[in-house]
Write a protein that holds these residues in place. Sequence first.
Motif, PDB file in Angstrom:
ATOM      1  N   MET A   1       0.844  -1.171   0.000  1.00  0.00           N
ATOM      2  CA  MET A   1       0.000   0.000   0.000  1.00  0.00           C
ATOM      3  C   MET A   1       0.893   1.239   0.000  1.00  0.00           C
ATOM      4  N   TYR A   2       0.274   2.348  -0.333  1.00  0.00           N
ATOM      5  CA  TYR A   2       1.019   3.594  -0.393  1.00  0.00           C
ATOM      6  C   TYR A   2       0.227   4.735   0.227  1.00  0.00           C
ATOM      7  N   VAL A   3       0.952   5.628   0.856  1.00  0.00           N
ATOM      8  CA  VAL A   3       0.429   6.929   1.227  1.00  0.00           C
ATOM      9  C   VAL A   3       1.147   7.924   0.335  1.00  0.00           C
ATOM     10  N   VAL A   4       0.392   8.730  -0.377  1.00  0.00           N
ATOM     11  CA  VAL A   4       0.966   9.728  -1.268  1.00  0.00           C
ATOM     12  C   VAL A   4       0.650  11.096  -0.679  1.00  0.00           C
ATOM     13  N   LEU A   5       1.701  11.856  -0.379  1.00  0.00           N
ATOM     14  CA  LEU A   5       1.535  13.229   0.071  1.00  0.00           C
ATOM     15  C   LEU A   5       1.673  14.131  -1.141  1.00  0.00           C
ATOM     16  N   VAL A   6       0.608  14.837  -1.456  1.00  0.00           N
ATOM     17  CA  VAL A   6       0.600  15.785  -2.570  1.00  0.00           C
ATOM     18  C   VAL A   6       0.961  17.142  -1.985  1.00  0.00           C
ATOM     19  N   ASN A  42      -4.801  19.614   5.992  1.00  0.00           N
ATOM     20  CA  ASN A  42      -5.086  20.803   6.789  1.00  0.00           C
ATOM     21  C   ASN A  42      -3.840  21.166   7.572  1.00  0.00           C
ATOM     22  N   PRO A  43      -3.263  22.349   7.344  1.00  0.00           N
ATOM     23  CA  PRO A  43      -3.739  23.411   6.462  1.00  0.00           C
ATOM     24  C   PRO A  43      -3.653  22.994   4.998  1.00  0.00           C
ATOM     25  N   ARG A  44      -4.263  23.770   4.149  1.00  0.00           N
ATOM     26  CA  ARG A  44      -4.404  23.414   2.729  1.00  0.00           C
ATOM     27  C   ARG A  44      -3.094  23.658   1.962  1.00  0.00           C
ATOM     28  N   VAL A  45      -2.175  22.730   2.134  1.00  0.00           N
ATOM     29  CA  VAL A  45      -0.878  22.791   1.454  1.00  0.00           C
ATOM     30  C   VAL A  45      -0.735  21.667   0.438  1.00  0.00           C
ATOM     31  N   GLY A  46      -1.789  20.846   0.312  1.00  0.00           N
ATOM     32  CA  GLY A  46      -1.749  19.716  -0.600  1.00  0.00           C
ATOM     33  C   GLY A  46      -2.830  18.723  -0.240  1.00  0.00           C
ATOM     34  N   GLY A  47      -2.575  17.469  -0.572  1.00  0.00           N
ATOM     35  CA  GLY A  47      -3.548  16.427  -0.313  1.00  0.00           C
ATOM     36  C   GLY A  47      -2.875  15.138   0.094  1.00  0.00           C
ATOM     37  N   ARG A  56       5.309  -0.195  -7.815  1.00  0.00           N
ATOM     38  CA  ARG A  56       5.612   1.234  -7.650  1.00  0.00           C
ATOM     39  C   ARG A  56       5.612   1.960  -8.993  1.00  0.00           C
ATOM     40  N   GLY A  57       6.140   1.344 -10.026  1.00  0.00           N
ATOM     41  CA  GLY A  57       6.163   1.977 -11.343  1.00  0.00           C
ATOM     42  C   GLY A  57       4.766   2.295 -11.857  1.00  0.00           C
ATOM     43  N   LYS A  58       3.812   1.427 -11.571  1.00  0.00           N
ATOM     44  CA  LYS A  58       2.427   1.672 -11.984  1.00  0.00           C
ATOM     45  C   LYS A  58       1.872   2.888 -11.250  1.00  0.00           C
ATOM     46  N   LEU A  59       2.121   2.987  -9.952  1.00  0.00           N
ATOM     47  CA  LEU A  59       1.647   4.149  -9.200  1.00  0.00           C
ATOM     48  C   LEU A  59       2.291   5.422  -9.732  1.00  0.00           C
ATOM     49  N   ASP A  60       3.584   5.396  -9.986  1.00  0.00           N
ATOM     50  CA  ASP A  60       4.269   6.574 -10.527  1.00  0.00           C
ATOM     51  C   ASP A  60       3.650   7.003 -11.860  1.00  0.00           C
ATOM     52  N   THR A  75       3.979  18.428  -6.296  1.00  0.00           N
ATOM     53  CA  THR A  75       4.932  17.320  -6.267  1.00  0.00           C
ATOM     54  C   THR A  75       4.328  16.226  -5.397  1.00  0.00           C
ATOM     55  N   TYR A  76       4.881  15.022  -5.483  1.00  0.00           N
ATOM     56  CA  TYR A  76       4.324  13.862  -4.810  1.00  0.00           C
ATOM     57  C   TYR A  76       5.408  13.168  -3.999  1.00  0.00           C
ATOM     58  N   GLU A  77       5.127  12.936  -2.741  1.00  0.00           N
ATOM     59  CA  GLU A  77       5.996  12.129  -1.898  1.00  0.00           C
ATOM     60  C   GLU A  77       5.280  10.807  -1.670  1.00  0.00           C
ATOM     61  N   VAL A  78       5.869   9.732  -2.137  1.00  0.00           N
ATOM     62  CA  VAL A  78       5.236   8.411  -2.056  1.00  0.00           C
ATOM     63  C   VAL A  78       5.891   7.630  -0.933  1.00  0.00           C
ATOM     64  N   ILE A  79       5.055   7.160  -0.020  1.00  0.00           N
ATOM     65  CA  ILE A  79       5.518   6.358   1.102  1.00  0.00           C
ATOM     66  C   ILE A  79       4.905   4.971   0.953  1.00  0.00           C
ATOM     67  N   GLU A  80       5.755   3.992   0.702  1.00  0.00           N
ATOM     68  CA  GLU A  80       5.272   2.614   0.596  1.00  0.00           C
ATOM     69  C   GLU A  80       5.330   1.979   1.976  1.00  0.00           C
ATOM     70  N   PHE A  81       4.296   1.216   2.307  1.00  0.00           N
ATOM     71  CA  PHE A  81       4.329   0.516   3.582  1.00  0.00           C
ATOM     72  C   PHE A  81       3.587  -0.808   3.451  1.00  0.00           C
ATOM     73  N   SER A  82       3.964  -1.727   4.306  1.00  0.00           N
ATOM     74  CA  SER A  82       3.295  -3.024   4.373  1.00  0.00           C
ATOM     75  C   SER A  82       2.454  -3.023   5.633  1.00  0.00           C
ATOM     76  N   ALA A  83       1.158  -2.891   5.456  1.00  0.00           N
ATOM     77  CA  ALA A  83       0.260  -2.879   6.609  1.00  0.00           C
ATOM     78  C   ALA A  83       0.225  -4.274   7.225  1.00  0.00           C
ATOM     79  N   THR A  84       0.581  -4.365   8.484  1.00  0.00           N
ATOM     80  CA  THR A  84       0.537  -5.654   9.172  1.00  0.00           C
ATOM     81  C   THR A  84      -0.747  -5.819   9.970  1.00  0.00           C
ATOM     82  N   ARG A  85      -1.476  -4.725  10.152  1.00  0.00           N
ATOM     83  CA  ARG A  85      -2.789  -4.771  10.800  1.00  0.00           C
ATOM     84  C   ARG A  85      -3.698  -3.782  10.090  1.00  0.00           C
ATOM     85  N   THR A  86      -4.939  -4.178   9.898  1.00  0.00           N
ATOM     86  CA  THR A  86      -5.918  -3.287   9.291  1.00  0.00           C
ATOM     87  C   THR A  86      -7.282  -3.522   9.937  1.00  0.00           C
ATOM     88  N   ALA A  87      -8.152  -2.550   9.777  1.00  0.00           N
ATOM     89  CA  ALA A  87      -9.542  -2.729  10.176  1.00  0.00           C
ATOM     90  C   ALA A  87     -10.158  -3.789   9.277  1.00  0.00           C
TER      91      ALA A  87
END
Length: 99
Positions: A1-6, A42-47, A56-60, A75-87
């Motif tokens: 999974m990825y978290v993308v900071l816009v 929040n604040p509105r500096v991105g998403g 990863r290449g597909k996401l890029d 710009t995009y900061e992509v953080i890849e992580f392996s969730a070991t627990r989820t709802a």
Amino acid sequence: MYVVLVNYTAPLEEIDYALADHAEWLTRQYEQHHFLASGRRNPRVGGVIIARPMPRGKLDAILATDPFALRHLATYEVIEFSATRTAPEVHRVNEALTH
């Protein structure tokens, strides 16, 4: 999974001008089952975008088609992580837990 900071690199007036196109792009990504969640920071500096597991290449490549990227508004900061627990409702999309 990825978290993308816009991160916006342009004034909000320019962001707002491109927002409808960006929203349409997001809709297409949800329709193609690429994204799980998205929204403004929040604040509105991105998403923030939470993307499903994929190469990863597909996401890029997907992010490169965002109108914000095409117009050099963010710009995009992509953080890849392996969730070991989820709802429970997220468990079915977490490939790391299905193996």
